[in-house]
Design a protein around this motif. Structure first.
Motif, PDB file in Angstrom:
ATOM      1  N   LEU A   1     -64.758 -78.640 -74.221  1.00  0.00           N
ATOM      2  CA  LEU A   1     -65.416 -79.144 -75.429  1.00  0.00           C
ATOM      3  C   LEU A   1     -65.247 -78.182 -76.597  1.00  0.00           C
ATOM      4  CD1 LEU A   1     -68.744 -80.701 -74.122  1.00  0.00           C
ATOM      5  CD2 LEU A   1     -66.790 -81.875 -75.126  1.00  0.00           C
ATOM      6  N   ALA A   2     -65.294 -76.900 -76.312  1.00  0.00           N
ATOM      7  CA  ALA A   2     -65.134 -75.910 -77.378  1.00  0.00           C
ATOM      8  C   ALA A   2     -63.723 -75.948 -77.962  1.00  0.00           C
ATOM      9  CB  ALA A   2     -65.443 -74.516 -76.835  1.00  0.00           C
ATOM     10  N   LEU A   3     -62.750 -76.323 -77.170  1.00  0.00           N
ATOM     11  CA  LEU A   3     -61.376 -76.436 -77.669  1.00  0.00           C
ATOM     12  C   LEU A   3     -61.107 -77.791 -78.323  1.00  0.00           C
ATOM     13  CD1 LEU A   3     -59.401 -74.799 -74.731  1.00  0.00           C
ATOM     14  CD2 LEU A   3     -59.864 -73.826 -76.984  1.00  0.00           C
ATOM     15  N   VAL A   4     -61.663 -78.851 -77.797  1.00  0.00           N
ATOM     16  CA  VAL A   4     -61.360 -80.202 -78.272  1.00  0.00           C
ATOM     17  C   VAL A   4     -62.168 -80.556 -79.516  1.00  0.00           C
ATOM     18  CG1 VAL A   4     -61.515 -82.646 -77.633  1.00  0.00           C
ATOM     19  CG2 VAL A   4     -60.589 -81.003 -76.020  1.00  0.00           C
ATOM     20  N   ALA A   5     -63.412 -80.133 -79.610  1.00  0.00           N
ATOM     21  CA  ALA A   5     -64.274 -80.518 -80.736  1.00  0.00           C
ATOM     22  C   ALA A   5     -63.709 -80.077 -82.090  1.00  0.00           C
ATOM     23  CB  ALA A   5     -65.679 -79.975 -80.526  1.00  0.00           C
ATOM     24  N   PRO A   6     -63.289 -78.834 -82.285  1.00  0.00           N
ATOM     25  CA  PRO A   6     -62.715 -78.473 -83.588  1.00  0.00           C
ATOM     26  C   PRO A   6     -61.421 -79.234 -83.895  1.00  0.00           C
ATOM     27  CG  PRO A   6     -63.251 -76.508 -82.356  1.00  0.00           C
ATOM     28  CD  PRO A   6     -63.428 -77.657 -81.441  1.00  0.00           C
TER      29      PRO A   6
ATOM     30  N   LEU B   1     -58.750 -83.317 -87.162  1.00  0.00           N
ATOM     31  CA  LEU B   1     -57.978 -84.561 -87.258  1.00  0.00           C
ATOM     32  C   LEU B   1     -58.752 -85.635 -88.018  1.00  0.00           C
ATOM     33  CD1 LEU B   1     -56.345 -84.762 -83.724  1.00  0.00           C
ATOM     34  CD2 LEU B   1     -55.240 -84.221 -85.892  1.00  0.00           C
ATOM     35  N   PHE B   2     -60.038 -85.739 -87.785  1.00  0.00           N
ATOM     36  CA  PHE B   2     -60.858 -86.711 -88.484  1.00  0.00           C
ATOM     37  C   PHE B   2     -60.898 -86.417 -89.978  1.00  0.00           C
ATOM     38  CE2 PHE B   2     -65.031 -87.818 -90.237  1.00  0.00           C
ATOM     39  CZ  PHE B   2     -64.963 -89.199 -90.131  1.00  0.00           C
TER      40      PHE B   2
ATOM     41  N   ASN C   1     -56.440 -88.295 -96.100  1.00  0.00           N
ATOM     42  CA  ASN C   1     -55.260 -89.123 -96.339  1.00  0.00           C
ATOM     43  C   ASN C   1     -55.636 -90.544 -96.730  1.00  0.00           C
ATOM     44  OD1 ASN C   1     -53.382 -87.146 -95.929  1.00  0.00           O
ATOM     45  ND2 ASN C   1     -53.098 -87.613 -93.766  1.00  0.00           N
ATOM     46  N   LEU C   2     -56.646 -91.091 -96.094  1.00  0.00           N
ATOM     47  CA  LEU C   2     -57.093 -92.440 -96.439  1.00  0.00           C
ATOM     48  C   LEU C   2     -57.624 -92.478 -97.864  1.00  0.00           C
ATOM     49  CD1 LEU C   2     -57.713 -95.358 -95.600  1.00  0.00           C
ATOM     50  CD2 LEU C   2     -59.939 -94.534 -94.809  1.00  0.00           C
TER      51      LEU C   2
END
Length: 77
Positions: free
Chosen positions: A12-17, A22-23, A29-30
């Motif tokens: 989670l500590a690696l994926v959350a940031p 990305l969000f 970009n949108l």
């Protein structure tokens, strides 16, 4: 702490940031795309009006219609 929980927390500590980055990148970009599309649409709508105004303008003698839009008052003797 059990190994299962340590692996979960480290993942989670690696994926959350990464997901947060990305969000935010996609959101930026949108937003840029929507602003660019709107500005292109507004330019396309205004182009015929601007072209007609520029093509109908005379540069020899100031006329009342030219004077009204620019505020220019020719010297009257």
């Amino acid at each position: 702490m059990k190994l299962r929980w340590r692996l979960t927390l480290s993942t989670l500590a690696l994926v959350a940031p990464l997901l947060l980055f990305l969000f935010s990148h996609d959101l930026y970009n949108l937003r840029s795309f929507l602003i660019e599309r709107e500005s292109t649409r507004l330019r396309a709508q205004a182009k015929p009006i601007i072209d007609a105004e520029l093509l109908n303008r005379t540069f020899d003698e100031p006329t009342p219609s030219n004077c009204q839009s620019t505020g220019y008052r020719p010297y009257l003797s």
